[in-house]
Design a protein around this motif. Structure first.
Motif, PDB file in Angstrom:
ATOM      1  N   GLY A  11       0.833  -1.207   0.000  1.00 49.90           N
ATOM      2  CA  GLY A  11       0.000   0.000   0.000  1.00 49.90           C
ATOM      3  C   GLY A  11       0.861   1.247   0.000  1.00 49.90           C
ATOM      4  O   GLY A  11       0.557   2.235   0.663  1.00 49.90           O
ATOM      5  N   SER A  14       0.097   5.493  -1.762  1.00 52.96           N
ATOM      6  CA  SER A  14      -0.517   6.711  -1.207  1.00 52.96           C
ATOM      7  C   SER A  14      -0.514   6.648   0.315  1.00 52.96           C
ATOM      8  O   SER A  14      -0.151   5.626   0.905  1.00 52.96           O
ATOM      9  CB  SER A  14      -1.961   6.879  -1.722  1.00 52.96           C
ATOM     10  OG  SER A  14      -2.778   5.837  -1.242  1.00 52.96           O
ATOM     11  N   GLY A  17       1.343   4.382   3.680  1.00 52.94           N
ATOM     12  CA  GLY A  17       2.405   3.580   3.069  1.00 52.94           C
ATOM     13  C   GLY A  17       3.413   4.438   2.324  1.00 52.94           C
ATOM     14  O   GLY A  17       4.636   4.225   2.423  1.00 52.94           O
ATOM     15  N   ARG A  36      -1.353  -1.577  -6.299  1.00 51.63           N
ATOM     16  CA  ARG A  36      -1.886  -1.870  -7.641  1.00 51.63           C
ATOM     17  C   ARG A  36      -1.484  -0.817  -8.657  1.00 51.63           C
ATOM     18  O   ARG A  36      -1.275  -1.118  -9.823  1.00 51.63           O
ATOM     19  CB  ARG A  36      -3.426  -1.944  -7.578  1.00 51.63           C
ATOM     20  CG  ARG A  36      -3.948  -3.113  -6.771  1.00 51.63           C
ATOM     21  CD  ARG A  36      -5.428  -2.957  -6.497  1.00 51.63           C
ATOM     22  NE  ARG A  36      -5.699  -1.701  -5.785  1.00 51.63           N
ATOM     23  CZ  ARG A  36      -6.893  -1.297  -5.405  1.00 51.63           C
ATOM     24  NH1 ARG A  36      -7.955  -2.023  -5.675  1.00 51.63           N
ATOM     25  NH2 ARG A  36      -7.043  -0.149  -4.748  1.00 51.63           N
ATOM     26  N   ALA A  61       1.007  -5.259  -7.497  1.00 58.15           N
ATOM     27  CA  ALA A  61       0.246  -6.424  -7.042  1.00 58.15           C
ATOM     28  C   ALA A  61      -1.105  -5.995  -6.505  1.00 58.15           C
ATOM     29  O   ALA A  61      -1.196  -5.011  -5.768  1.00 58.15           O
ATOM     30  CB  ALA A  61       1.011  -7.162  -5.938  1.00 58.15           C
ATOM     31  N   ASP A  62      -2.126  -6.744  -6.891  1.00 57.67           N
ATOM     32  CA  ASP A  62      -3.421  -6.636  -6.228  1.00 57.67           C
ATOM     33  C   ASP A  62      -3.441  -7.756  -5.191  1.00 57.67           C
ATOM     34  O   ASP A  62      -3.518  -8.931  -5.540  1.00 57.67           O
ATOM     35  CB  ASP A  62      -4.550  -6.803  -7.248  1.00 57.67           C
ATOM     36  CG  ASP A  62      -5.926  -6.687  -6.591  1.00 57.67           C
ATOM     37  OD1 ASP A  62      -6.020  -6.879  -5.357  1.00 57.67           O
ATOM     38  OD2 ASP A  62      -6.904  -6.430  -7.306  1.00 57.67           O
ATOM     39  N   THR A  64      -5.495  -8.922  -3.305  1.00 61.34           N
ATOM     40  CA  THR A  64      -6.669  -9.791  -3.202  1.00 61.34           C
ATOM     41  C   THR A  64      -6.647 -10.885  -4.276  1.00 61.34           C
ATOM     42  O   THR A  64      -7.526 -11.745  -4.293  1.00 61.34           O
ATOM     43  CB  THR A  64      -7.989  -8.995  -3.340  1.00 61.34           C
ATOM     44  OG1 THR A  64      -8.070  -8.471  -4.670  1.00 61.34           O
ATOM     45  CG2 THR A  64      -8.065  -7.853  -2.338  1.00 61.34           C
ATOM     46  N   ALA A  89      -1.152  -2.132   3.434  1.00 57.93           N
ATOM     47  CA  ALA A  89      -2.269  -2.051   2.475  1.00 57.93           C
ATOM     48  C   ALA A  89      -3.569  -2.430   3.175  1.00 57.93           C
ATOM     49  O   ALA A  89      -3.629  -3.426   3.901  1.00 57.93           O
ATOM     50  CB  ALA A  89      -2.030  -2.973   1.286  1.00 57.93           C
ATOM     51  N   GLY A 139      -3.047  -1.582  12.055  1.00 55.30           N
ATOM     52  CA  GLY A 139      -4.410  -1.861  12.504  1.00 55.30           C
ATOM     53  C   GLY A 139      -5.212  -0.578  12.506  1.00 55.30           C
ATOM     54  O   GLY A 139      -5.080   0.259  11.607  1.00 55.30           O
ATOM     55  N   PRO A 183      -3.732   3.671  14.114  1.00 55.62           N
ATOM     56  CA  PRO A 183      -4.095   5.074  13.881  1.00 55.62           C
ATOM     57  C   PRO A 183      -5.572   5.298  14.187  1.00 55.62           C
ATOM     58  O   PRO A 183      -6.371   4.361  14.160  1.00 55.62           O
ATOM     59  CB  PRO A 183      -3.860   5.266  12.373  1.00 55.62           C
ATOM     60  CG  PRO A 183      -3.169   4.029  11.886  1.00 55.62           C
ATOM     61  CD  PRO A 183      -3.527   2.940  12.857  1.00 55.62           C
ATOM     62  N   THR A 186      -6.950   9.692  10.029  1.00 52.01           N
ATOM     63  CA  THR A 186      -5.713  10.272   9.493  1.00 52.01           C
ATOM     64  C   THR A 186      -6.019  10.740   8.067  1.00 52.01           C
ATOM     65  O   THR A 186      -6.733  10.051   7.332  1.00 52.01           O
ATOM     66  CB  THR A 186      -4.603   9.188   9.474  1.00 52.01           C
ATOM     67  OG1 THR A 186      -4.485   8.627  10.786  1.00 52.01           O
ATOM     68  CG2 THR A 186      -3.264   9.763   9.044  1.00 52.01           C
ATOM     69  N   GLU A 189      -6.288   9.079   1.475  1.00 51.13           N
ATOM     70  CA  GLU A 189      -7.341   8.829   0.479  1.00 51.13           C
ATOM     71  C   GLU A 189      -8.353   7.778   0.921  1.00 51.13           C
ATOM     72  O   GLU A 189      -9.351   7.565   0.248  1.00 51.13           O
ATOM     73  CB  GLU A 189      -6.700   8.373  -0.833  1.00 51.13           C
ATOM     74  CG  GLU A 189      -5.885   9.454  -1.485  1.00 51.13           C
ATOM     75  CD  GLU A 189      -5.097   8.936  -2.688  1.00 51.13           C
ATOM     76  OE1 GLU A 189      -5.444   7.863  -3.227  1.00 51.13           O
ATOM     77  OE2 GLU A 189      -4.137   9.614  -3.073  1.00 51.13           O
ATOM     78  N   TRP A 191     -10.513   7.742   3.071  1.00 52.23           N
ATOM     79  CA  TRP A 191     -11.846   8.282   3.360  1.00 52.23           C
ATOM     80  C   TRP A 191     -12.630   8.475   2.072  1.00 52.23           C
ATOM     81  O   TRP A 191     -13.771   8.038   1.958  1.00 52.23           O
ATOM     82  CB  TRP A 191     -11.705   9.588   4.158  1.00 52.23           C
ATOM     83  CG  TRP A 191     -11.086   9.309   5.478  1.00 52.23           C
ATOM     84  CD1 TRP A 191      -9.760   9.407   5.794  1.00 52.23           C
ATOM     85  CD2 TRP A 191     -11.740   8.788   6.630  1.00 52.23           C
ATOM     86  NE1 TRP A 191      -9.541   8.981   7.084  1.00 52.23           N
ATOM     87  CE2 TRP A 191     -10.742   8.612   7.623  1.00 52.23           C
ATOM     88  CE3 TRP A 191     -13.060   8.466   6.945  1.00 52.23           C
ATOM     89  CZ2 TRP A 191     -11.042   8.112   8.892  1.00 52.23           C
ATOM     90  CZ3 TRP A 191     -13.353   7.992   8.206  1.00 52.23           C
ATOM     91  CH2 TRP A 191     -12.354   7.813   9.162  1.00 52.23           C
TER      92      TRP A 191
END
Ligand code: NAP
Length: 261
Positions: A11, A14, A17, A36, A61-62, A64, A89, A139, A183, A186, A189, A191
């Motif tokens: 991740g 953005s 990360g 991704r 990498a995705d 999922t 991520a 977390g 956190p 914060t 993106e 949100w």
């Protein structure tokens, strides 16, 4: 972990990360950036190479998708230069539990739980063998509080916290440091991605402040770091209460209030 360890950050395109990437590059660590959006990762990588003279690899990498996840696992297993995993991520899902679909549930669990756990499992044996290294799991305070209302998201983050505390107990004696970072709101993106206007939140931490605080906890080798918790004694009290519950269990008999005879 040695000063020359490379750091793999999931991740990293953005938010939290990308900020970890900046800070570890400033500290002179080589990086492997995973997400991704390859173009964003490449742009960040080019800037960090230029600004900090570190080597930065990009791994699209995705997490999922099983083939992509397997490729990141293989990198963690096989690349002996990587001594730190930042398992960052993650995504949120708004709406009530009844509004979630089987597909959206599977997607969130795959990202927030399965990929994070499998990546930790991929690197842990090598770190144990080296007798050093670190796994940082991001977390959320939402995982402490069903009252907030993000039930599914919070449950995935409660998993992250439990896993981290358990891994810390298992691995610290083998030289491997495990940190859970929790956190609160914060400015990232996440949100907008989950359809929430960040401007309606009463208080928001800037992402640089969050990551810098998390790194203070990292340098102190804290097992759980909660940057927005101002009185650390509250966490100690919470943990003592939890252990008190366990200490008061009497397994052979049901409690008086449940007895039928
Ligand atoms: P963010 O800016 O949305 O970053 C999320 C990162 O995860 C992005 O780099 C995104 O990159 C990546 N990602 C999303 N889905 C992915 C997938 N399927 N495969 C691979 N990468 C994926 O949000 P953030 O706030 O920095 O979130 C980072 C972590 O902090 C998450 O675990 C989040 O739950 C946690 N957190 C955030 C807050 C907060 O208020 N911001 C609070 C508590 C906890 P791509 O889109 O390029 O894949």
């Amino acid at each position: 972990m040695s000063q020359s360890s490379a750091v793999l950050i999931t991740g990293a395109s953005s938010g939290i990360g990308a900020t970890y990437a900046e800070r570890f590059a400033q500290r002179g660590h080589d990086l492997v950036l995973v997400a991704r959006d390859k173009a964003r990762l490449e742009t960040l990588a080019a800037r960090l190479r230029q600004a900090h003279s570190v080597s930065v690899d990009v791994l699209q990498a995705d997490l999922t998708q099983s083939a992509d996840l397997a490729a990141v696992e293989a990198r963690l297993r096989d690349d002996g230069r990587i001594g730190v995993l930042i398992n960052n991520a993650g995504a949120n899902q708004t709406g009530s539990f009844l509004e979630q679909t089987p597909q959206s549930i599977e997607q969130l669990v795959a990202l927030n739980i399965t990929s994070l756990t499998r990546l930790a499992r991929a690197i842990a044996p090598r770190l144990v063998q080296a007798g050093e290294g670190a796994i940082v799991n991001i977390g959320s305070v939402v995982g402490l509080s069903p009252e907030i209302g993000f039930t599914l998201y919070g449950a995935t983050k409660a998993f992250v916290q439990f896993l981290s505390q358990g891994l810390s107990l298992e691995l610290s004696s083998k030289g491997v440091y495990v940190q859970a970072v929790l956190p609160a709101a914060t400015r990232t993106e996440i949100w907008e991605r989950s359809g929430i206007d960040i401007n309606v939140l009463p208080e928001v931490m800037e992402v640089e402040e969050l990551v810098d605080a998390a790194l203070v906890g990292f340098d102190r080798r804290e097992s759980v770091t909660i940057p927005p918790l101002h009185d650390a004694a509250h966490w100690d009290t919470f943990q003592a209460a939890r252990q008190g519950v366990m200490g008061n269990l009497r397994q052979a008999q049901a409690a008086e209030r449940y007895r039928t005879v």
